[in-house]
Design an enzyme around this catalytic site. Structure first.
Site, short mmCIF file in Angstrom:
data_model
loop_
_atom_site.label_atom_id
_atom_site.label_comp_id
_atom_site.label_asym_id
_atom_site.label_seq_id
_atom_site.Cartn_x
_atom_site.Cartn_y
_atom_site.Cartn_z
N THR A 213 -3.26 -8.65 2.33
CA THR A 213 -2.88 -8.52 0.97
C THR A 213 -2.31 -6.86 0.49
O THR A 213 -1.58 -6.85 -0.23
CB THR A 213 -3.90 -8.72 -0.09
N CYS A 214 -2.69 -5.88 1.60
CA CYS A 214 -2.19 -4.66 1.35
C CYS A 214 -0.82 -4.70 1.62
O CYS A 214 -0.07 -3.65 1.20
CB CYS A 214 -2.98 -3.53 2.33
N PHE A 215 -0.26 -5.39 2.70
CA PHE A 215 1.28 -5.39 3.02
C PHE A 215 1.97 -6.59 2.72
O PHE A 215 2.96 -6.71 3.18
CB PHE A 215 1.13 -5.04 4.63
N SER B 153 0.80 -1.23 -0.16
CA SER B 153 0.07 0.08 -0.07
C SER B 153 1.01 1.16 -0.02
O SER B 153 0.38 2.21 -0.60
CB SER B 153 -0.99 0.02 1.24
#
Length: 918
Positions: free
Chosen positions: A885-887, A863
């Site tokens: 999933t962002c990281f 992100s």
């Protein structure tokens, strides 16, 4: 001429518009408390000019304390509107009020200095006009002088001595007019005064050797910026005698009062020193002052002409007012203390303190030739004043290595340090809250050791060369070998010449020094250390059968011969578009023969693969405005609603549909893929609210809040209608027939959520999606894909890349685990034992996609930019693994065995669906 506070823009002064400082303080609204968290802001409308305040989170008692500077005239009407900002619908008007500036000026004697106004907010509805609350505003920085009064008949002749010549002004047009006095260096002020006012001492001048000179430098220097104009003060013109010549500044009563600015007190010397101070205006001197031995203040004297303008009967009483100037030589008036200045701190170099005719203290900066009302203070420690190439002054903070235009003070630095301290405390508290499930550092050393704790009485030490050795306190001996690797106490001893060792992955093996060989089998019982214990977990999927069936359909419908595609690398997009759209759809099922102009390569499959890769990178590029990224944190694509700006956008989407179908038909892969909801739409599957989270988290959270809360108790007024903005144009859309008149209630909010979800996926892209699917269906019938799900379709289109395990391990970071932790060793063992499909599923579970960037795992994006694959120790051994999933982060609980870790991981990869928030 009306005058007001000084402004930096002189064009507005000449155009008659003035600056007014409007501070919107707070409001009290008669409305229910809104738990939905709407934001309140105020809009100020002045002669078509609109300014807004920031949004306040309070729904009933918002506070702003925000200052807005607007351009007004004395006849301006200020309009205030209070709005409620909503995410899912248009902003709602909560109330409005108006202020007649002319009436306010008359009420406050034509001067607005921090005038507080309580405005009644009202709103018109079907029942009439109702009161909705109060709005508190503060008006400041506007002073309007009196209008000019023309009366030449009552003005006596005025004689001004200048360079020995007499200038007369008695109303005769043939006579010479008095020159204007310069004020503020740029704007001339008429030297006439109305019948009710006289010239203050700031306009006095002296004659030195017959020359007319200003009385103070302030007549040339600019008045302090952003300061209200001083009021006119009635005081007498001064007359000083220097070298036998006299000068006087007298005023005619036939013109208006000009803008005044602060100036230093007028002083003159003629063998006698005189210090002057401010005295109350238009006041007769005490009787004792007539026989004083010292010269009184020049600013305290009022001439006969000026006195007659104020009091006609005062001429006889003040005939000797000028005689006070001629006093015995050698007399000095004692310095009077300035009561307004109690600060004895020394001024910085180049600064001077002065007083204006009103007795107000201001400060002159001779370095920059500017003035200010605020007392200058020395720069805080670590600050430096500099001047750039354009002559602008700025300040350097060597503590933080930053610069600013604003002069720093101790208070501003202290406020910044206090804010920074509060922010650090808040960040620390948030970090502690986010790590509430994590383990302390003291527990990590023992748990991360793959061999477990040492036997009783043993100690691990490090010598001066950083070599590890072990101390046996039971026998008071030391050894290099780890006692935990030499067999357990309840095990049989190893045969002669055998030793136990461990691999980097923590797998035990045995060394036979007799034969110089190694083996995983235990020489004592013949068991292998790599034998898979525990029940085997069944892992069967029908993806291979589905793929084989799809390939059979493609081969059965392939046509003989081949089709040539001749393109240039420089114009790849346009050449491919022209040739593919010129062919019949069934011709695209023939074997492809790609030719790059100017190159001699023969296409036996390699050029076609490169063509698909390069062209997919071009047609799916968001810069062409056909597609956009599905979210802020991933690089999957979806159709851009703003693609309608291209008049031929439907033809391009039909071309892209054909191209994607060709990639599936010929078994080639593309460079960039679409979002999972887009694949579901290709498969004609129903989109749910869960699919919304991956592309618009804020919209998803809003719908979840509506679903889980009672909207009627919160007082939300929502309708089955929604607004959409594309390229600056706002359009309204009814979710159902007559939706703009249907209120959302607790009974129908589920229908509202479903319609909003469907609209969010299809807003502005219905025609583009249809054109894409039509082009796709012309080459590959959509019925051929009915057995696949969205994840399998993504794998088919983007390919199952061979994962480099060494690159994966090399670019993985650990939190509260180490590389030698047993859970990490088991994790990489699981990755090595599984096939490529499971690895892709694992990668898709953690990162959101089965594809990798061109640079491999080292260039995984999160992100906030590059984010490597991360494994973090979180939770208990009964938990399932979680992914962010962002990281690119996998939350791996501390499982007790390899079999447990493998079972939990496979279950999480295959059986879980959707996203959640902690």
């Amino acid at each position: 001429m009306a005058t007001a506070s000084p402004r930096s823009d002189t064009s507005d002064i000449h155009s008659g518009r003035l600056q007014l400082k409007v501070t919107v303080s707070s409001a009290k609204l008669k409305r229910k408390k809104n738990w939905f968290g709407t934001a309140i802001y105020t809009e100020v409308i002045v002669d078509g000019e609109v300014k807004k305040t920031a949004k306040s989170s309070s729904s009933s008692n918002p506070k702003w304390d925000e200052q807005l500077i607007v351009n007004v005239t004395p006849q301006t009407t200020l309009e205030f509107r209070v709005w409620s900002h909503h995410t899912l619908k248009a902003d709602a008007l909560l109330g409005k009020a108006t202020v007649d500036l002319k009436q306010v000026l008359l009420t406050h004697n034509r001067k607005l200095e921090k005038v507080k106004e309580q405005l009644k907010l009202s709103l018109e509805n079907k029942n009439g006009i109702v009161q909705t609350g109060e709005l508190t505003v503060v008006l400041d920085g506007l002073v309007i002088e009196q209008e000019p009064v023309t009366n030449r008949s009552s003005s006596p002749p005025i004689e001004i001595q200048q360079n020995g010549d007499a200038l007369h002004e008695n109303g005769d047009p043939a006579t010479r007019t008095t020159p204007r006095l310069p004020v503020e260096g740029t704007i001339g002020i008429d030297n006439h005064v109305s019948t009710n006012t006289v010239v203050p001492n700031s306009c006095c001048s002296h004659v030195v050797n017959g020359e007319n000179t200003p009385s103070s430098p302030s007549q040339v220097a600019a008045r302090p910026k952003n300061a209200p104009a001083p009021k006119p003060v009635t005081s007498a013109p001064t007359s000083d005698t220097v070298n036998g010549e006299s000068s006087s500044v007298l005023a005619d009563n036939t013109s208006t009062m000009g803008t005044l600015l602060p100036s230093e007190d007028t002083t003159s010397t003629s063998n006698c020193t005189s210090t002057t101070t401010q005295e109350p205006p238009v006041q007769e001197p005490p009787a004792s002052s007539e026989h004083s031995e010292c010269i009184p203040s020049a600013s305290a004297e009022v001439g006969p002409e000026a006195r007659s303008l104020i009091d006609p009967d005062s001429d006889s009483r003040n005939n000797s007012v000028f005689d006070k100037v001629r006093q015995p030589e050698g007399c000095v008036e004692p310095l009077r203390p300035q009561s307004g200045n109690t600060n004895t701190e020394a001024l910085p170099s180049g600064w001077e303190q002065r007083k204006d005719p009103h007795g107000r203290t201001y400060y002159v900066d001779h370095n920059t030739r500017t003035t200010t009302w605020e007392r200058p203070q020395p720069l805080p420690p670590g600050w430096e004043r500099r001047v750039d190439d354009r002559g602008r002054v700025y300040y350097v903070d060597h503590n933080t290595r930053t610069t600013t235009w604003q002069r720093p003070t101790m208070e501003s630095v202290r406020n910044f340090e206090q804010w920074q301290s509060q922010r650090n405390q808040l960040q620390g508290a948030m970090q502690q809250f986010n790590q509430r499930y994590l383990y302390s550092a003291s527990m990590l050393a023992a748990e991360n050791d793959p061999y477990g704790p040492l036997p009783p009485g043993w100690e691990k030490r490090v010598d001066s060369t950083d070599r590890v050795y072990f101390v046996n306190h039971n026998t008071k001996t030391t050894q290099w070998e780890d006692p935990r690797t030499q067999g357990l106490p309840n095990e049989e001893p190893l045969p002669e010449g055998w030793e136990i060792r461990y691999t980097r992955e923590g797998v035990r093996y045995f060394v036979d020094h007799n034969t110089r060989t190694t083996t995983f089998k235990d020489p004592r019982n013949g068991k292998s250390s790599v034998t898979k214990g525990g029940p085997q977990i069944a892992y069967e999927r029908s993806f291979r059968w589905k793929l084989a069936h799809f390939r059979y359909l493609c081969q059965s419908n392939a046509l003989p011969s081949h089709v040539k595609i001749n393109v240039s690398r420089q114009t790849l997009f346009e050449d491919s578009f022209q040739q593919i759209m010129a062919l019949k759809p069934y011709d695209l099922r023939r074997r492809l023969y790609v030719i790059f102009r100017g190159e001699e390569g023969l296409d036996y499959g390699g050029l076609a693969r490169e063509w698909f890769f390069l062209l997919s990178h071009e047609v799916l590029n968001p810069m062409y405005c056909l597609f956009e990224y599905a979210g802020k944190n991933n690089y999957c694509l979806q159709i851009n609603p703003a693609s309608t700006i291209n008049p031929d956008h439907l033809s391009y989407f039909c071309f892209i549909g054909r191209f994607i179908a060709m990639a599936l038909f010929h078994g080639k892969f593309i460079d960039t893929g679409f979002s999972l909801p887009f694949y579901k739409r290709m498969l004609s599957k129903k989109l749910t609210i869960k699919d919304l989270e991956s592309i618009d988290t804020e919209f998803y959270n809003s719908l979840i809040w509506i679903r889980d809360n009672n909207i009627e108790e919160c007082g939300l007024e929502m309708y089955f209608s929604v607004d959409m903005e594309i390229l600056g144009k706002v359009t309204s859309h009814d979710l159902k027939l007559g939706g703009s008149n249907i209120l959302v209630t607790e009974e129908n909010k589920d229908e509202y959520i479903g319609l909003m979800t469907e609209w969010r996926f299809s807003r502005g892209v219905q025609e583009q999606t249809k054109a894409f699917l039509d082009g796709f269906n012309e080459v590959v019938p959509l019925q051929w894909l009915q057995y696949f799900d969205e994840k399998e379709l993504e794998v088919m289109l983007c390919g199952m890349q061979e994962v480099d395990l060494a690159d994966w391990q090399r670019n993985t970071v650990y939190r509260h685990y180490t590389r030698n932790s047993k859970q990490i060793i088991w994790f990489w063992q699981f990755v090595k034992e599984t096939d490529n499909e499971v690895r892709m599923r694992l990668l898709q579970f953690v990162t959101g996609t089965c594809r990798l960037p061109l640079g491999g795992f080292a260039e995984l994006m999160g992100s906030n930019g590059p984010q490597k694959f991360c494994i973090e120790k979180v939770g208990k051994d009964t938990w399932l693994p979680r992914s962010h999933t962002c990281f690119n982060r996998l939350d791996l609980p501390p499982y007790k065995s390899y079999e447990q870790l493998k079972e939990k991981l496979l279950f999480a990869i295959e059986e879980t669906e959707g996203f959640g928030q902690e």
